[in-house]
Design an enzyme around this catalytic site. Structure first.
Site, short mmCIF file in Angstrom:
data_model
loop_
_atom_site.label_atom_id
_atom_site.label_comp_id
_atom_site.label_asym_id
_atom_site.label_seq_id
_atom_site.Cartn_x
_atom_site.Cartn_y
_atom_site.Cartn_z
N GLU A 126 0.82 -1.03 0.03
CA GLU A 126 0.09 -0.02 0.22
C GLU A 126 0.92 1.13 0.08
OE1 GLU A 126 -3.06 0.11 -0.53
OE2 GLU A 126 -3.62 -2.13 -0.01
N CYS A 157 -7.94 -2.53 8.30
CA CYS A 157 -6.70 -2.55 7.64
C CYS A 157 -5.72 -1.03 7.54
CB CYS A 157 -6.36 -3.14 6.29
SG CYS A 157 -6.82 -5.19 6.44
N HIS A 208 -1.35 -5.69 1.51
CA HIS A 208 -2.24 -6.66 1.35
C HIS A 208 -2.19 -7.82 0.56
CE1 HIS A 208 -5.59 -3.26 2.80
NE2 HIS A 208 -5.96 -4.56 3.27
#
Lengths: 210, 210, 210, 210
Positions: A82, A145, A169
């Site tokens: 991310e 998350c 992820h």
């Protein structure tokens, strides 16, 4: 000199009985050690407040040099580091404690967003070079998350300037979708290897002073 | 007593440089032998007429008891044994010889469709039991894969009543999509294992008289 | 009192011959006026630097109270107001001038991200109430759309504190996908109506002091 | 001379509260008449046996020249005339009577499949020319839609040689997915127009002797 790396995962949520991040982090911890790297792990609850508290507690306990948080992103086709954590929690399904925040900040008064401290592009390159489908992601969502990712980056920004951290992820693992026919998945071996490469690439960048 | 199984694959097509069916069939042939099962293989061209001719030729050469044709179905999430072959060729992209039939019969005057001779439901059950995402498919499309499947079943129906055959589609292998971010894939190991299970389940059903 | 609203769209890009945002903004401008709302429009080039320059120029020319930038997000299923603009440009395909920035800031030294000034949740509610598929989006991507969105929010933050602005992505219009079979789309009428509702809801929130 | 066309739809199923085929057929019947075409309609239950019975009964009642059955195919992007009906029922979810056949024939002893009697390619061309996303489909699935389609073609083949018939699947209508964010849909107006064009093209082909 040893680099201590804290790798976190999440408990199952959303009706699933397993979480690939939890399975892979467990395997990573049991796997062969990398010279100069000490792996520490924690499994976080899928609950908006307690997840960040558990992360902070694990950081306090293990005093790591690097933190890599991993979470499940069902529906994605590959492993996705991310890029950015955003200061918003907006749940499409209740968390494991039944809580569904709507457009709330993760940290009241915190900045809009933080960039990951991990070398996102280098991780993607290393994953692909190892034959693992991977892509940069521009959103960690607005669920637990993202709140952990934001909480981690805020902790670093406000209390732990020497710490480096970020989030990755991972897709469903095969066993979650074996009879569904309409969802992508990767093997647990591949997801574990992806986390190993993520850690290794991040440690390498840390050592190189990036 | 030995059961001879012909397993066919296809060459790459549609701009791809590999075909997972070809890679997996090659590995299957090189893998450990199953007692009582003799594997023979053939790689078919992705050309509407010649593909069926090559299949017929391979059957004549190897005189198998069972034929399993495998092909690539990019975009599918798991391994999908095909239920039915239809008497139509309708190409959305040109084949490797540049030919694009539009709504033509595979065999002029042939029946509308043939059911697979393979135990489709049992294969799906066995694949899932082995942790491999799998589903029954109700269409093999209208491209070269379907024409080979139809050609095989027509050969059996008209000339080789003792032969048993069918078709299984496999998804992209990881290397084809590692940098695409929007396509599902499985590992070559898993696709190879899926073909092994497909053959084994089919041989078992044949022996049991199904 | 009149509220002046600048609505921007983009030229076609990525091999497309039309851009639904351009078509819809053109129709919006030609449509019936809303009492007290004056619509001004601009079509921006799909080029990383010039797009933001063109936006700044249009703001200077029209001196609006509100700016709504619209862009095409092919593959999305509904209309998606964007929540957050991020300070990064990372092109997966070259822009219309052939430029492909990789992980560059939109504004060197700018903050990591800005939240939209539009009432995102209220817009989604209003769109759905009108029967239009819609959802909040947590990423405007890292292409020219995001750079314009970020450039707008940065302009507001640094030079135009009284201005309110944001971004909305629209899906393909039917004519772009009529023969593709694998892409979602909405009618041009619906996309136009979606922009009208987006403006109306935003003007309402502005008037109410949100 | 008047052509009588029976257009059938289905009741809602699978947890949905509406069925776009039912809504569109209702509108089609209420819409302006086409010279020389008399529309008759029937809504079939989503139950494996009774659906075919209801279809046969509607054919007996209205004695049509042409039958177009329409059904919902949630997840498809456009309108899809079906090419082939297959002699198998295999339910992934229970029908509205709670029945879930597994790999059963629609008609014991019937042929493997029937081709549609409608001009599938011409219908797709006409739909696209009208700006409606459309594609040929090679599978009507193995649920109640396919069983009705097969039942219709079997009725024609065995009892009504002068009758022409076929099946068309339509996507979700917007109202079914307005807040889902991950499903394609078309407007009810467009789906209704698609059925009108399907009937008109089929009547034209019938008149031309195709």
């Amino acid at each position: 000199m040893t680099t201590t790396v804290l790798v976190t995962a999440f408990e199952p949520f959303g009706g699933e009985t397993v979480n690939p991040s939890q399975q892979a982090v467990s395997r990573l911890a049991d796997g062969p050690a990398t010279d100069g790297v000490q792996i520490r792990t924690a499994v976080l609850p899928v609950e908006f407040g307690p997840a960040v508290e558990a992360l902070r507690s694990a950081v306090a306990t293990h005093d790591p040099d690097l933190v890599t948080c991993a979470g499940e992103a069902g529906g994605r086709f590959g492993v996705t580091p991310e890029r950015v954590a955003v200061n918003v929690s907006d749940a499409h399904i209740p968390d494991n404690a039944g809580r569904s925040p709507v457009d709330e900040p993760v940290v009241a008064g915190g900045p809009v967003a933080y960039f990951s401290g991990l070398p996102v592009a280098a991780i993607v390159d290393a994953l692909r070079a190892a034959g693992i489908p991977a892509d940069k992601s521009s959103t960690a969502g607005t669920y637990v998350c993202n709140s952990v990712f934001y909480g981690l980056m805020h902790l670093i920004a406000t209390e732990r300037p020497g710490l480096v951290g970020g989030f990755v992820h991972v897709p469903y693992v095969h066993e979650q979708v074996v009879d569904r026919g309409d969802q992508p998945s990767l093997s647990l071996d591949m997801i574990t290897e992806a986390l190993r490469i993520t850690v290794q690439t991040s440690v390498g960048a840390l050592a190189a002073g990036h």
